[in-house]
Scaffold this motif. Structure first.
Motif, PDB file in Angstrom:
ATOM      1  N   ALA A  91      37.815  -1.090  99.805  1.00 19.77           N
ATOM      2  CA  ALA A  91      37.554  -1.025 101.254  1.00 19.77           C
ATOM      3  C   ALA A  91      37.950   0.322 101.844  1.00 19.77           C
ATOM      4  O   ALA A  91      37.180   0.915 102.612  1.00 19.77           O
ATOM      5  CB  ALA A  91      38.287  -2.159 101.971  1.00 19.77           C
ATOM      6  N   LYS A  92      39.122   0.822 101.506  1.00 22.34           N
ATOM      7  CA  LYS A  92      39.574   2.094 102.095  1.00 22.34           C
ATOM      8  C   LYS A  92      38.671   3.248 101.673  1.00 22.34           C
ATOM      9  O   LYS A  92      38.364   4.136 102.475  1.00 22.34           O
ATOM     10  CB  LYS A  92      41.024   2.380 101.724  1.00 22.34           C
ATOM     11  N   LEU A  93      38.238   3.244 100.430  1.00 19.97           N
ATOM     12  CA  LEU A  93      37.309   4.267  99.960  1.00 19.97           C
ATOM     13  C   LEU A  93      35.997   4.162 100.731  1.00 19.97           C
ATOM     14  O   LEU A  93      35.450   5.165 101.205  1.00 19.97           O
ATOM     15  CB  LEU A  93      37.072   4.101  98.451  1.00 19.97           C
ATOM     16  N   ARG A  94      35.507   2.947 100.912  1.00 17.49           N
ATOM     17  CA  ARG A  94      34.253   2.738 101.642  1.00 17.49           C
ATOM     18  C   ARG A  94      34.342   3.235 103.078  1.00 17.49           C
ATOM     19  O   ARG A  94      33.470   3.941 103.555  1.00 17.49           O
ATOM     20  CB  ARG A  94      33.880   1.251 101.647  1.00 17.49           C
ATOM     21  N   TRP A  95      35.403   2.840 103.791  1.00 16.55           N
ATOM     22  CA  TRP A  95      35.410   3.209 105.203  1.00 16.55           C
ATOM     23  C   TRP A  95      35.590   4.712 105.390  1.00 16.55           C
ATOM     24  O   TRP A  95      35.015   5.291 106.309  1.00 16.55           O
ATOM     25  CB  TRP A  95      36.378   2.373 106.020  1.00 16.55           C
ATOM     26  N   ASN A  96      36.334   5.360 104.506  1.00 16.58           N
ATOM     27  CA  ASN A  96      36.457   6.813 104.623  1.00 16.58           C
ATOM     28  C   ASN A  96      35.146   7.525 104.290  1.00 16.58           C
ATOM     29  O   ASN A  96      34.764   8.478 104.966  1.00 16.58           O
ATOM     30  CB  ASN A  96      37.600   7.331 103.747  1.00 16.58           C
ATOM     31  N   LEU A  97      34.433   7.050 103.267  1.00 17.56           N
ATOM     32  CA  LEU A  97      33.140   7.649 102.934  1.00 17.56           C
ATOM     33  C   LEU A  97      32.103   7.388 104.026  1.00 17.56           C
ATOM     34  O   LEU A  97      31.268   8.245 104.318  1.00 17.56           O
ATOM     35  CB  LEU A  97      32.634   7.113 101.589  1.00 17.56           C
ATOM     36  N   ALA A  98      32.168   6.214 104.654  1.00 13.43           N
ATOM     37  CA  ALA A  98      31.232   5.886 105.735  1.00 13.43           C
ATOM     38  C   ALA A  98      31.387   6.849 106.909  1.00 13.43           C
ATOM     39  O   ALA A  98      30.408   7.144 107.608  1.00 13.43           O
ATOM     40  CB  ALA A  98      31.443   4.447 106.209  1.00 13.43           C
ATOM     41  N   LEU A  99      32.588   7.334 107.130  1.00 15.59           N
ATOM     42  CA  LEU A  99      32.824   8.295 108.214  1.00 15.59           C
ATOM     43  C   LEU A  99      32.551   9.732 107.772  1.00 15.59           C
ATOM     44  O   LEU A  99      32.120  10.555 108.570  1.00 15.59           O
ATOM     45  CB  LEU A  99      34.272   8.182 108.706  1.00 15.59           C
ATOM     46  N   THR A 100      32.787  10.028 106.502  1.00 13.04           N
ATOM     47  CA  THR A 100      32.686  11.399 105.987  1.00 13.04           C
ATOM     48  C   THR A 100      31.255  11.838 105.717  1.00 13.04           C
ATOM     49  O   THR A 100      30.827  12.899 106.173  1.00 13.04           O
ATOM     50  CB  THR A 100      33.498  11.522 104.678  1.00 13.04           C
ATOM     51  N   ILE A 101      30.506  11.060 104.975  1.00 11.91           N
ATOM     52  CA  ILE A 101      29.195  11.504 104.493  1.00 11.91           C
ATOM     53  C   ILE A 101      28.209  11.790 105.625  1.00 11.91           C
ATOM     54  O   ILE A 101      27.492  12.789 105.556  1.00 11.91           O
ATOM     55  CB  ILE A 101      28.646  10.521 103.438  1.00 11.91           C
ATOM     56  N   PRO A 102      28.152  11.003 106.684  1.00  8.81           N
ATOM     57  CA  PRO A 102      27.224  11.353 107.767  1.00  8.81           C
ATOM     58  C   PRO A 102      27.549  12.671 108.477  1.00  8.81           C
ATOM     59  O   PRO A 102      26.706  13.211 109.188  1.00  8.81           O
ATOM     60  CB  PRO A 102      27.355  10.169 108.738  1.00  8.81           C
ATOM     61  N   ARG A 103      28.722  13.222 108.268  1.00 10.86           N
ATOM     62  CA  ARG A 103      29.078  14.521 108.855  1.00 10.86           C
ATOM     63  C   ARG A 103      28.450  15.685 108.100  1.00 10.86           C
ATOM     64  O   ARG A 103      28.446  16.811 108.583  1.00 10.86           O
ATOM     65  CB  ARG A 103      30.596  14.705 108.848  1.00 10.86           C
ATOM     66  N   LEU A 104      27.948  15.417 106.902  1.00 15.84           N
ATOM     67  CA  LEU A 104      27.362  16.472 106.079  1.00 15.84           C
ATOM     68  C   LEU A 104      25.925  16.751 106.518  1.00 15.84           C
ATOM     69  O   LEU A 104      25.290  15.923 107.161  1.00 15.84           O
ATOM     70  CB  LEU A 104      27.382  16.045 104.604  1.00 15.84           C
ATOM     71  N   THR A 105      25.431  17.913 106.140  1.00 18.66           N
ATOM     72  CA  THR A 105      24.034  18.238 106.389  1.00 18.66           C
ATOM     73  C   THR A 105      23.217  17.510 105.325  1.00 18.66           C
ATOM     74  O   THR A 105      23.320  17.838 104.143  1.00 18.66           O
ATOM     75  CB  THR A 105      23.807  19.761 106.302  1.00 18.66           C
ATOM     76  N   LEU A 106      22.464  16.523 105.752  1.00 13.59           N
ATOM     77  CA  LEU A 106      21.689  15.706 104.819  1.00 13.59           C
ATOM     78  C   LEU A 106      20.202  15.859 105.097  1.00 13.59           C
ATOM     79  O   LEU A 106      19.795  15.968 106.252  1.00 13.59           O
ATOM     80  CB  LEU A 106      22.084  14.228 104.960  1.00 13.59           C
ATOM     81  N   LYS A 107      19.416  15.829 104.048  1.00 20.01           N
ATOM     82  CA  LYS A 107      17.959  15.835 104.193  1.00 20.01           C
ATOM     83  C   LYS A 107      17.505  14.414 104.523  1.00 20.01           C
ATOM     84  O   LYS A 107      18.250  13.453 104.309  1.00 20.01           O
ATOM     85  CB  LYS A 107      17.316  16.318 102.901  1.00 20.01           C
ATOM     86  N   GLY A 108      16.273  14.262 105.013  1.00 24.10           N
ATOM     87  CA  GLY A 108      15.739  12.952 105.390  1.00 24.10           C
ATOM     88  C   GLY A 108      15.958  11.866 104.353  1.00 24.10           C
ATOM     89  O   GLY A 108      16.535  10.815 104.659  1.00 24.10           O
ATOM     90  N   THR A 131      32.980  -1.669 110.764  1.00 21.68           N
ATOM     91  CA  THR A 131      33.096  -0.818 111.944  1.00 21.68           C
ATOM     92  C   THR A 131      32.827   0.641 111.585  1.00 21.68           C
ATOM     93  O   THR A 131      32.114   1.348 112.298  1.00 21.68           O
ATOM     94  CB  THR A 131      34.486  -0.983 112.586  1.00 21.68           C
ATOM     95  N   SER A 132      33.356   1.086 110.460  1.00 23.96           N
ATOM     96  CA  SER A 132      33.117   2.462 110.006  1.00 23.96           C
ATOM     97  C   SER A 132      31.658   2.668 109.626  1.00 23.96           C
ATOM     98  O   SER A 132      31.087   3.732 109.886  1.00 23.96           O
ATOM     99  CB  SER A 132      34.022   2.791 108.815  1.00 23.96           C
ATOM    100  N   ALA A 133      31.046   1.639 109.030  1.00 23.96           N
ATOM    101  CA  ALA A 133      29.624   1.730 108.686  1.00 23.96           C
ATOM    102  C   ALA A 133      28.781   1.883 109.954  1.00 23.96           C
ATOM    103  O   ALA A 133      27.830   2.674 109.981  1.00 23.96           O
ATOM    104  CB  ALA A 133      29.196   0.501 107.886  1.00 23.96           C
ATOM    105  N   LEU A 134      29.115   1.156 111.001  1.00 21.25           N
ATOM    106  CA  LEU A 134      28.401   1.303 112.275  1.00 21.25           C
ATOM    107  C   LEU A 134      28.537   2.725 112.808  1.00 21.25           C
ATOM    108  O   LEU A 134      27.551   3.323 113.272  1.00 21.25           O
ATOM    109  CB  LEU A 134      28.937   0.308 113.312  1.00 21.25           C
ATOM    110  N   HIS A 135      29.743   3.258 112.741  1.00 27.24           N
ATOM    111  CA  HIS A 135      29.976   4.624 113.205  1.00 27.24           C
ATOM    112  C   HIS A 135      29.149   5.613 112.380  1.00 27.24           C
ATOM    113  O   HIS A 135      28.514   6.524 112.926  1.00 27.24           O
ATOM    114  CB  HIS A 135      31.462   4.958 113.122  1.00 27.24           C
ATOM    115  N   GLY A 136      29.164   5.446 111.071  1.00 30.34           N
ATOM    116  CA  GLY A 136      28.383   6.318 110.193  1.00 30.34           C
ATOM    117  C   GLY A 136      26.892   6.221 110.471  1.00 30.34           C
ATOM    118  O   GLY A 136      26.184   7.233 110.481  1.00 30.34           O
ATOM    119  N   LEU A 137      26.401   5.000 110.710  1.00 30.47           N
ATOM    120  CA  LEU A 137      24.985   4.823 111.027  1.00 30.47           C
ATOM    121  C   LEU A 137      24.614   5.538 112.327  1.00 30.47           C
ATOM    122  O   LEU A 137      23.553   6.166 112.418  1.00 30.47           O
ATOM    123  CB  LEU A 137      24.640   3.327 111.123  1.00 30.47           C
ATOM    124  N   ALA A 138      25.474   5.449 113.322  1.00 30.80           N
ATOM    125  CA  ALA A 138      25.205   6.144 114.590  1.00 30.80           C
ATOM    126  C   ALA A 138      25.173   7.658 114.375  1.00 30.80           C
ATOM    127  O   ALA A 138      24.303   8.345 114.931  1.00 30.80           O
ATOM    128  CB  ALA A 138      26.252   5.758 115.634  1.00 30.80           C
TER     129      ALA A 138
END
Length: 194
Positions: A91-108, A131-138
């Motif tokens: 869980a802790k790995l998931r929620w941190n990655l959910a917040l981290t990865i969307p901050r990167l420059t990602l292609k479509g 909750t972190s997944a929702l934040h990452g999705l936004a």
């Protein structure tokens, strides 16, 4: 913290000794040493769950407001991070990655791949992960406008029937997304001859 550091040893300190100030100190140390990012990311796969969780915590902290060199170093490993996102179980790995990865420059295609994983996590058990997944999705929807409708639907569902944390975060994120939409509309409604 010294210039020479055994990152794994620092991250493997027992929970009693490793509080949030320890993670913050490691994050600060890494911020000055972007060349350590590959080692930090490597530790996300460590057999010791505590080490991988703390490494994810450090990674999340350093990507909040990274220097250009730090951002480049993390983005150089975005493929590996997206792969880990899909296989992460803790869980802790998931929620941190959910917040981290969307901050990167990602292609479509990368945005869609990450969004699919995060959307799947909304059916999980951990309120923090959801909750972190929702934040990452936004965050992804701000980058990839074609995701906005599905993300807004997920946020509205969570706002109605999620945990208290999900409801509160959804309200905040919906306001932010609406504010961003209004700003884009105002910019696009400015005409040269009007």
């Amino acid at each position: 913290m010294t210039t020479k550091l055994d990152l794994r040893a620092e991250l493997s300190v027992t929970k009693r000794k490793m509080d949030c100030t320890g993670v913050a100190a490691i994050a600060e140390w890494i911020c000055d040493r972007p060349k350590q990012i590959p080692r930090l990311v490597e530790l996300l796969w460590d057999d010791n769950v505590a080490v991988s969780n703390r490494a994810a915590d450090v990674l999340e902290r350093i990507t909040r407001e990274p220097s250009p060199a730090l951002q480049r170093a993390v983005e150089a490993l975005s493929g590996e991070l997206i792969g880990l996102l899909e296989e992460a179980r803790a869980a802790k790995l998931r929620w941190n990655l959910a917040l981290t990865i969307p901050r990167l420059t990602l292609k479509g295609p990368e945005c869609f791949r990450v969004a699919a994983t995060l959307t799947g996590w909304l059916d999980g058990e951990s309120s923090v992960v959801k909750t972190s997944a929702l934040h990452g999705l936004a965050d992804l929807a701000r980058k990839e406008p074609s995701l906005i409708t599905g993300v807004v639907d997920s946020l509205r569902m969570a706002e109605r029937s999620g945990t208290p944390a999900m409801r509160a975060r959804s309200r905040i994120l919906l306001k932010e997304l609406d504010s961003n939409r209004k700003k884009r509309q105002n910019r696009s409604s400015i005409h040269m001859f009007g």
